[in-house]
Design a protein around this motif. Structure first.
Motif, short mmCIF file in Angstrom:
data_model
loop_
_atom_site.label_atom_id
_atom_site.label_comp_id
_atom_site.label_asym_id
_atom_site.label_seq_id
_atom_site.Cartn_x
_atom_site.Cartn_y
_atom_site.Cartn_z
N GLN A 44 12.77 -24.80 -118.51
CA GLN A 44 12.19 -24.60 -117.18
C GLN A 44 12.51 -25.80 -116.26
O GLN A 44 12.76 -25.62 -115.08
N ALA A 53 10.28 -21.34 -112.00
CA ALA A 53 10.77 -20.89 -113.30
C ALA A 53 9.63 -20.84 -114.32
O ALA A 53 9.56 -19.91 -115.13
N MET A 54 8.73 -21.83 -114.27
CA MET A 54 7.59 -21.81 -115.20
C MET A 54 6.70 -20.61 -114.94
O MET A 54 6.23 -19.96 -115.87
N ASN A 57 8.47 -17.43 -116.23
CA ASN A 57 8.64 -17.35 -117.68
C ASN A 57 7.37 -17.66 -118.46
O ASN A 57 7.44 -17.95 -119.65
#
Length: 181
Positions: A44, A53-54, A57
């Protein structure tokens, strides 16, 4: 004064059993959950927008935690139930290794001798390695491509089998460590 508070109640055998299982599962988590969490975090952080991104995901992190906790409890319970009946650590380690190898071989023999493609998958539950592999692959929406055990079962079946094995192992250890009064 801390010792008085600490020893205010003697530990029971059930406390001993639960602490052994928790300690073993925690130790196993250090070799399953910690590296995968660091890997997830590193992936990430390497993205152009790490915070986004964190967020995108976060579901993957949940899958990692579920898989690692269940695998750790499963492996810990299997190891503890075998070691509960041996007096020495070296013998317990040897018995655990032989049991895992034997169970995998037994699963392979049974699937070759008996059953159709749909029945063969049930023999995979005998092998801890196969059960873990199919469960983890199923969580990620993948299937084992070797086809050795026929059509794979649903992911929840592997997860439920692992939970049942943990409970059975706890029952056996409870019977072993907690004597009849």
């Amino acid at each position: 004064k801390t010792l008085i508070l600490y020893f205010s109640r003697p530990i029971t055998r059930l406390d001993y059993l639960m602490s052994k299982l928790l300690a073993t599962a925690t130790l196993t988590l250090t070799i399953t959950l910690v590296p995968l969490s660091i890997f997830w975090l590193g992936r990430q952080l390497l993205q152009d927008s790490p915070v986004r991104a964190m967020g995108d995901n976060l579901g993957d992190l949940g899958k990692i935690v579920v898989a690692c906790v269940l695998v750790s409890a499963y492996m810990g319970a299997l190891g503890l139930v075998v070691s509960a009946f041996t007096g020495r650590k070296a013998i317990a380690v040897g018995v655990i290794i032989v049991a895992f190898l034997f169970s995998s071989a037994l699963a392979g023999v049974l699937q070759e001798v008996f059953g159709s493609a749909n029945q063969k998958a049930w023999f995979g539950l005998i092998s801890p390695a196969r059960t873990i592999s199919e469960f983890v692959l199923g969580i990620w929406g993948q299937q084992n491509s070797d086809g050795a055990f026929g059509n794979p079962l649903e992911t929840w079946v592997y997860g439920a089998a692992m939970v049942v094995i943990v409970l059975v192992c706890c029952g056996i250890m409870y019977w072993r460590y907690v004597p009849e009064d």
